[in-house]
Design a protein around this motif. Structure first.
Motif, PDB file in Angstrom:
ATOM      1  N   TYR A   1     -55.037 -41.795  38.960  1.00 21.65           N
ATOM      2  CA  TYR A   1     -55.931 -41.757  37.570  1.00 21.65           C
ATOM      3  C   TYR A   1     -55.590 -42.815  36.610  1.00 21.65           C
ATOM      4  O   TYR A   1     -56.551 -43.526  36.236  1.00 21.65           O
ATOM      5  CB  TYR A   1     -55.547 -40.632  36.913  1.00 21.65           C
ATOM      6  N   ALA A   2     -54.326 -43.274  36.275  1.00 17.15           N
ATOM      7  CA  ALA A   2     -54.086 -44.588  35.445  1.00 17.15           C
ATOM      8  C   ALA A   2     -54.396 -45.774  35.994  1.00 17.15           C
ATOM      9  O   ALA A   2     -54.958 -46.577  35.296  1.00 17.15           O
ATOM     10  CB  ALA A   2     -52.670 -44.336  34.927  1.00 17.15           C
ATOM     11  N   GLU A   3     -54.042 -45.933  37.501  1.00 11.93           N
ATOM     12  CA  GLU A   3     -54.391 -47.066  37.802  1.00 11.93           C
ATOM     13  C   GLU A   3     -56.045 -47.307  38.058  1.00 11.93           C
ATOM     14  O   GLU A   3     -56.516 -48.482  37.541  1.00 11.93           O
ATOM     15  CB  GLU A   3     -53.938 -46.940  39.522  1.00 11.93           C
ATOM     16  N   VAL A   4     -56.621 -46.441  38.427  1.00  9.51           N
ATOM     17  CA  VAL A   4     -58.155 -46.647  38.808  1.00  9.51           C
ATOM     18  C   VAL A   4     -58.836 -46.803  37.496  1.00  9.51           C
ATOM     19  O   VAL A   4     -59.763 -47.740  37.392  1.00  9.51           O
ATOM     20  CB  VAL A   4     -58.787 -45.295  39.348  1.00  9.51           C
ATOM     21  N   LEU A   5     -58.428 -45.977  36.349  1.00  9.67           N
ATOM     22  CA  LEU A   5     -58.951 -46.168  34.906  1.00  9.67           C
ATOM     23  C   LEU A   5     -58.664 -47.378  34.285  1.00  9.67           C
ATOM     24  O   LEU A   5     -59.028 -47.674  33.171  1.00  9.67           O
ATOM     25  CB  LEU A   5     -58.871 -45.046  34.132  1.00  9.67           C
ATOM     26  N   GLN A   6     -57.338 -47.897  34.625  1.00 10.97           N
ATOM     27  CA  GLN A   6     -56.718 -49.017  33.966  1.00 10.97           C
ATOM     28  C   GLN A   6     -56.389 -48.866  32.645  1.00 10.97           C
ATOM     29  O   GLN A   6     -56.681 -49.344  31.653  1.00 10.97           O
ATOM     30  CB  GLN A   6     -57.680 -50.417  34.026  1.00 10.97           C
ATOM     31  N   CYS A   7     -55.566 -47.497  32.468  1.00  8.94           N
ATOM     32  CA  CYS A   7     -55.200 -47.031  31.253  1.00  8.94           C
ATOM     33  C   CYS A   7     -53.573 -46.930  31.190  1.00  8.94           C
ATOM     34  O   CYS A   7     -53.202 -46.545  32.276  1.00  8.94           O
ATOM     35  CB  CYS A   7     -56.114 -45.963  30.689  1.00  8.94           C
ATOM     36  N   PRO A   8     -52.971 -46.808  29.905  1.00  8.42           N
ATOM     37  CA  PRO A   8     -51.682 -46.355  29.982  1.00  8.42           C
ATOM     38  C   PRO A   8     -51.308 -45.197  30.775  1.00  8.42           C
ATOM     39  O   PRO A   8     -51.986 -44.213  30.254  1.00  8.42           O
ATOM     40  CB  PRO A   8     -51.258 -46.546  28.635  1.00  8.42           C
ATOM     41  N   ILE A   9     -50.558 -44.818  31.474  1.00  4.31           N
ATOM     42  CA  ILE A   9     -50.214 -43.637  32.106  1.00  4.31           C
ATOM     43  C   ILE A   9     -49.564 -42.427  31.161  1.00  4.31           C
ATOM     44  O   ILE A   9     -49.936 -41.348  31.152  1.00  4.31           O
ATOM     45  CB  ILE A   9     -49.077 -43.727  33.454  1.00  4.31           C
ATOM     46  N   GLU A  10     -49.311 -42.935  29.773  1.00  7.54           N
ATOM     47  CA  GLU A  10     -48.963 -42.253  28.626  1.00  7.54           C
ATOM     48  C   GLU A  10     -50.089 -41.409  28.235  1.00  7.54           C
ATOM     49  O   GLU A  10     -49.812 -40.413  27.700  1.00  7.54           O
ATOM     50  CB  GLU A  10     -48.167 -42.988  27.506  1.00  7.54           C
ATOM     51  N   ARG A  11     -51.332 -41.856  28.479  1.00  7.87           N
ATOM     52  CA  ARG A  11     -52.515 -41.260  28.205  1.00  7.87           C
ATOM     53  C   ARG A  11     -52.996 -40.138  29.281  1.00  7.87           C
ATOM     54  O   ARG A  11     -53.663 -39.271  28.532  1.00  7.87           O
ATOM     55  CB  ARG A  11     -53.581 -42.486  27.808  1.00  7.87           C
TER      56      ARG A  11
ATOM     57  N   PRO B   1     -68.042 -46.964  34.954  1.00 14.51           N
ATOM     58  CA  PRO B   1     -69.037 -47.355  35.944  1.00 14.51           C
ATOM     59  C   PRO B   1     -68.899 -45.922  37.026  1.00 14.51           C
ATOM     60  O   PRO B   1     -67.921 -45.347  37.147  1.00 14.51           O
ATOM     61  CB  PRO B   1     -68.068 -48.406  36.627  1.00 14.51           C
ATOM     62  N   VAL B   2     -70.131 -45.842  37.499  1.00 11.12           N
ATOM     63  CA  VAL B   2     -70.200 -44.689  38.563  1.00 11.12           C
ATOM     64  C   VAL B   2     -69.331 -44.870  39.777  1.00 11.12           C
ATOM     65  O   VAL B   2     -68.391 -43.994  40.293  1.00 11.12           O
ATOM     66  CB  VAL B   2     -71.533 -44.343  39.025  1.00 11.12           C
ATOM     67  N   GLU B   3     -69.070 -46.167  40.087  1.00 13.04           N
ATOM     68  CA  GLU B   3     -68.341 -46.484  41.323  1.00 13.04           C
ATOM     69  C   GLU B   3     -66.667 -46.090  41.015  1.00 13.04           C
ATOM     70  O   GLU B   3     -66.028 -45.616  41.834  1.00 13.04           O
ATOM     71  CB  GLU B   3     -68.304 -48.060  41.735  1.00 13.04           C
ATOM     72  N   GLN B   4     -66.305 -46.288  39.771  1.00 16.63           N
ATOM     73  CA  GLN B   4     -64.856 -45.802  39.373  1.00 16.63           C
ATOM     74  C   GLN B   4     -64.827 -44.541  39.486  1.00 16.63           C
ATOM     75  O   GLN B   4     -63.801 -43.752  40.068  1.00 16.63           O
ATOM     76  CB  GLN B   4     -64.861 -46.379  38.066  1.00 16.63           C
ATOM     77  N   CYS B   5     -65.514 -43.653  39.142  1.00 22.65           N
ATOM     78  CA  CYS B   5     -65.605 -42.076  39.125  1.00 22.65           C
ATOM     79  C   CYS B   5     -65.782 -41.779  40.823  1.00 22.65           C
ATOM     80  O   CYS B   5     -65.046 -41.035  41.219  1.00 22.65           O
ATOM     81  CB  CYS B   5     -66.777 -41.486  38.316  1.00 22.65           C
ATOM     82  N   GLN B   6     -66.442 -42.342  41.322  1.00 26.42           N
ATOM     83  CA  GLN B   6     -66.661 -42.082  42.777  1.00 26.42           C
ATOM     84  C   GLN B   6     -65.425 -42.463  43.583  1.00 26.42           C
ATOM     85  O   GLN B   6     -64.747 -41.583  44.310  1.00 26.42           O
ATOM     86  CB  GLN B   6     -67.842 -42.558  43.380  1.00 26.42           C
ATOM     87  N   ASP B   7     -64.689 -43.553  43.037  1.00 31.69           N
ATOM     88  CA  ASP B   7     -63.556 -43.882  43.776  1.00 31.69           C
ATOM     89  C   ASP B   7     -62.349 -42.861  43.359  1.00 31.69           C
ATOM     90  O   ASP B   7     -61.689 -42.384  44.319  1.00 31.69           O
ATOM     91  CB  ASP B   7     -63.019 -45.041  43.346  1.00 31.69           C
TER      92      ASP B   7
END
Length: 136
Positions: free
Chosen positions: A29-39, A78-84
């Protein structure tokens, strides 16, 4: 904002496998959303088998359990991110829990930033403040 829920029937998977799934989906989830894993927050809701029906039959009466997952993202992703995420979380469930792919279901729920709170404040305001603090 990254919140993910796994809904599983009791007695279908070991605690170790569920723990592995929680850690793996957190990282993904953190990787695909490019967010800190702490969140990232990932939960396993393990329901009594007598409280889960698949195809009109109770899991407690021999029906195979059918994992369901749901995750939320702020609107605008992006829809593609959600589908991924939908595809790759399904892959993790199949690999980690050993379930038949055809039984896995999932949903992405976009949430307006004004309706999501971070520390009691709307995400829209928190994110705007973060962006402004990074401005030169």
């Amino acid at each position: 904002m990254p919140i993910l829920h796994h809904h599983l029937a009791e007695g279908q998977h070991s605690d170790a496998a569920i723990g592995e799934l929680l850690v793996a989906t957190s990282r993904l989830y953190a990787e695909v959303l490019q967010c800190p894993i702490e969140r990232v927050r990932v939960f396993a809701h393990v329901l009594p088998a007598r409280h889960v029906a698949v195809g009109g039959r109770l899991v407690s009466e021999g029906q195979a359990g059918a994992p369901f997952f749901e995750f939320m993202v702020l609107e605008g992703r992006p829809v593609e991110q959600c589908q991924d995420l939908l595809a790759r979380i399904t892959d993790l469930i199949v690999a980690t829990l050993g379930v038949d792919r055809s039984l896995v279901r999932g949903v992405c729920k976009p949430v307006p930033p004004a309706l999501w709170a971070i520390a009691g404040q709307p995400a829209s305001a928190v994110r705007a403040a973060e962006i402004q603090s990074r401005a030169p």
